[in-house]
Design a protein around this motif. Structure first.
Motif, short mmCIF file in Angstrom:
data_model
loop_
_atom_site.label_atom_id
_atom_site.label_comp_id
_atom_site.label_asym_id
_atom_site.label_seq_id
_atom_site.Cartn_x
_atom_site.Cartn_y
_atom_site.Cartn_z
N ALA A 142 -13.50 -8.79 0.34
CA ALA A 142 -12.81 -10.04 0.65
C ALA A 142 -12.91 -10.41 2.12
N CYS A 143 -12.88 -9.39 2.99
CA CYS A 143 -12.82 -9.64 4.44
C CYS A 143 -13.71 -8.65 5.17
N PRO A 144 -15.03 -8.85 5.13
CA PRO A 144 -15.97 -7.90 5.74
C PRO A 144 -15.73 -7.66 7.23
N ASP A 145 -15.24 -8.67 7.94
CA ASP A 145 -15.04 -8.52 9.38
C ASP A 145 -13.95 -7.50 9.72
N SER A 146 -13.14 -7.14 8.74
CA SER A 146 -12.05 -6.18 9.00
C SER A 146 -12.58 -4.81 9.38
N ILE A 147 -13.84 -4.51 9.07
CA ILE A 147 -14.43 -3.21 9.42
C ILE A 147 -14.48 -3.03 10.94
N GLU A 148 -14.43 -4.13 11.70
CA GLU A 148 -14.51 -4.07 13.15
C GLU A 148 -13.16 -3.88 13.82
N LEU B 175 0.82 -1.21 0.00
CA LEU B 175 0.00 0.00 0.00
C LEU B 175 0.86 1.26 0.00
N GLN B 176 1.94 1.23 0.75
CA GLN B 176 2.81 2.40 0.88
C GLN B 176 3.59 2.69 -0.40
N ASN B 177 3.79 1.67 -1.23
CA ASN B 177 4.70 1.79 -2.37
C ASN B 177 4.05 1.65 -3.73
N GLY B 178 2.73 1.80 -3.77
CA GLY B 178 2.05 1.84 -5.07
C GLY B 178 1.82 0.49 -5.73
N HIS B 179 1.94 -0.61 -4.96
CA HIS B 179 1.71 -1.95 -5.51
C HIS B 179 0.23 -2.32 -5.43
N GLY B 180 -0.61 -1.65 -6.19
CA GLY B 180 -2.03 -1.94 -6.13
C GLY B 180 -2.38 -3.36 -6.52
N LYS B 181 -1.79 -3.84 -7.62
CA LYS B 181 -2.08 -5.21 -8.08
C LYS B 181 -1.54 -6.24 -7.11
N LEU B 182 -0.37 -5.96 -6.56
CA LEU B 182 0.21 -6.87 -5.58
C LEU B 182 -0.65 -6.92 -4.33
N ALA B 183 -1.17 -5.78 -3.90
CA ALA B 183 -2.05 -5.74 -2.73
C ALA B 183 -3.27 -6.62 -2.96
N ARG B 184 -3.87 -6.52 -4.13
CA ARG B 184 -5.03 -7.34 -4.44
C ARG B 184 -4.67 -8.82 -4.50
N ARG B 185 -3.50 -9.11 -5.05
CA ARG B 185 -3.06 -10.50 -5.16
C ARG B 185 -2.85 -11.13 -3.78
N LEU B 186 -2.26 -10.39 -2.88
CA LEU B 186 -2.05 -10.89 -1.52
C LEU B 186 -3.38 -11.21 -0.85
N VAL B 187 -4.36 -10.32 -1.05
CA VAL B 187 -5.68 -10.53 -0.46
C VAL B 187 -6.38 -11.72 -1.10
N ASP B 188 -6.22 -11.88 -2.42
CA ASP B 188 -6.82 -13.01 -3.12
C ASP B 188 -6.29 -14.34 -2.57
N MET B 189 -5.01 -14.35 -2.23
CA MET B 189 -4.38 -15.59 -1.78
C MET B 189 -4.61 -15.87 -0.30
N ASN B 190 -4.89 -14.82 0.48
CA ASN B 190 -5.18 -14.99 1.90
C ASN B 190 -5.88 -13.75 2.41
N LYS B 191 -7.19 -13.83 2.55
CA LYS B 191 -7.97 -12.65 2.95
C LYS B 191 -7.59 -12.15 4.34
#
Length: 223
Positions: free
Chosen positions: A136-142, A88-104
């Motif tokens: 991907a992870c609705p519970d994260s809002i809490e 997130l800090q370094n502009g890796h938008g696609k990488l951020a999504r990929r990490l979430v896809d592989m483990n929410k």
């Protein structure tokens, strides 16, 4: 290994593994919850001015590491950041999504000052990523940080009105069981100083935040 990660070189990665099959295992010991892994290194490269071809190399390299060592995505580096925080800090938008896809669950990793990637996305006003994380992870809002702030508190404090509007909109559109109760709880959540987002809007004289907060279906408390 660091050189391979900095260049996104998968061939070099496997050359190193051939020479030392335990090279990744050494970083994955259970006691090492804080450690700099190749996944951290790849996510640490600032790609905001990097050609797309090189960005893909980092994406593929990170994906390869995640397959080999999924646990790396949940570890913090010595500076207190997970790979997703760094992406997130370094502009890796696609990488951020990929990490979430592989483990929410990476969305809920608490780093420095207890901030999760959702807090960080809110701080930076990354509305698309906020929506992606919550999908991907609705519970994260809490999740709250060390200041007992929700992602909404962070958006108000950092004057990220679009991020706040997105978060409130997500709460209002949530149809899961207990949605009304969750919306009331989050909107009336008090940080360590005792402030809800409505309090903060009054303190900061932010009429936009105040109007948005008061539009929510559960009545918010100002006391």
């Amino acid at each position: 290994m660091e050189e391979a990660a900095l260049s996104g070189d998968i061939e070099s990665l496997y050359t190193l593994i051939e020479k030392d099959p335990g090279i990744l295992n050494d970083l994955d010991e259970e006691r090492l919850s804080i450690v700099k892994t190749p996944l951290h290194i790849a996510a640490s490269v600032d790609v905001r001015t990097t050609p797309d071809e090189q960005k893909l190399k980092y994406l593929y390299f990170a994906s390869e590491i995640m397959v080999l060592k999924p646990s790396f995505a949940l570890k913090l580096n010595p500076q207190g950041f997970s790979p997703l925080h760094l992406a997130l800090q370094n502009g890796h938008g696609k990488l951020a999504r990929r990490l979430v896809d592989m483990n929410k669950e990476v969305v809920r990793v608490k780093g420095r000052e207890g901030d999760t990637p959702l807090h960080l996305a809110s701080q930076k006003g990354e509305c698309d990523l906020l929506a992606y994380f919550l999908s991907a992870c609705p519970d994260s809002i809490e999740d709250v940080n060390a200041r007992d702030e929700t992602a909404l508190h962070v958006a108000v404090r950092c004057q990220q009105f679009d991020a706040l509007r997105m978060l409130v909109g997500w709460l209002k559109g949530n149809t899961r069981k207990g949605a009304d109760s969750l919306e009331w709880s989050i909107l009336n959540w008090r940080d360590v100083a005792g402030n809800t987002i409505l309090h903060l809007s009054v303190i900061n004289h932010n009429i936009q935040v105040y109007t948005l907060a008061r539009s929510c279906r559960p009545r918010m408390s100002i006391s």
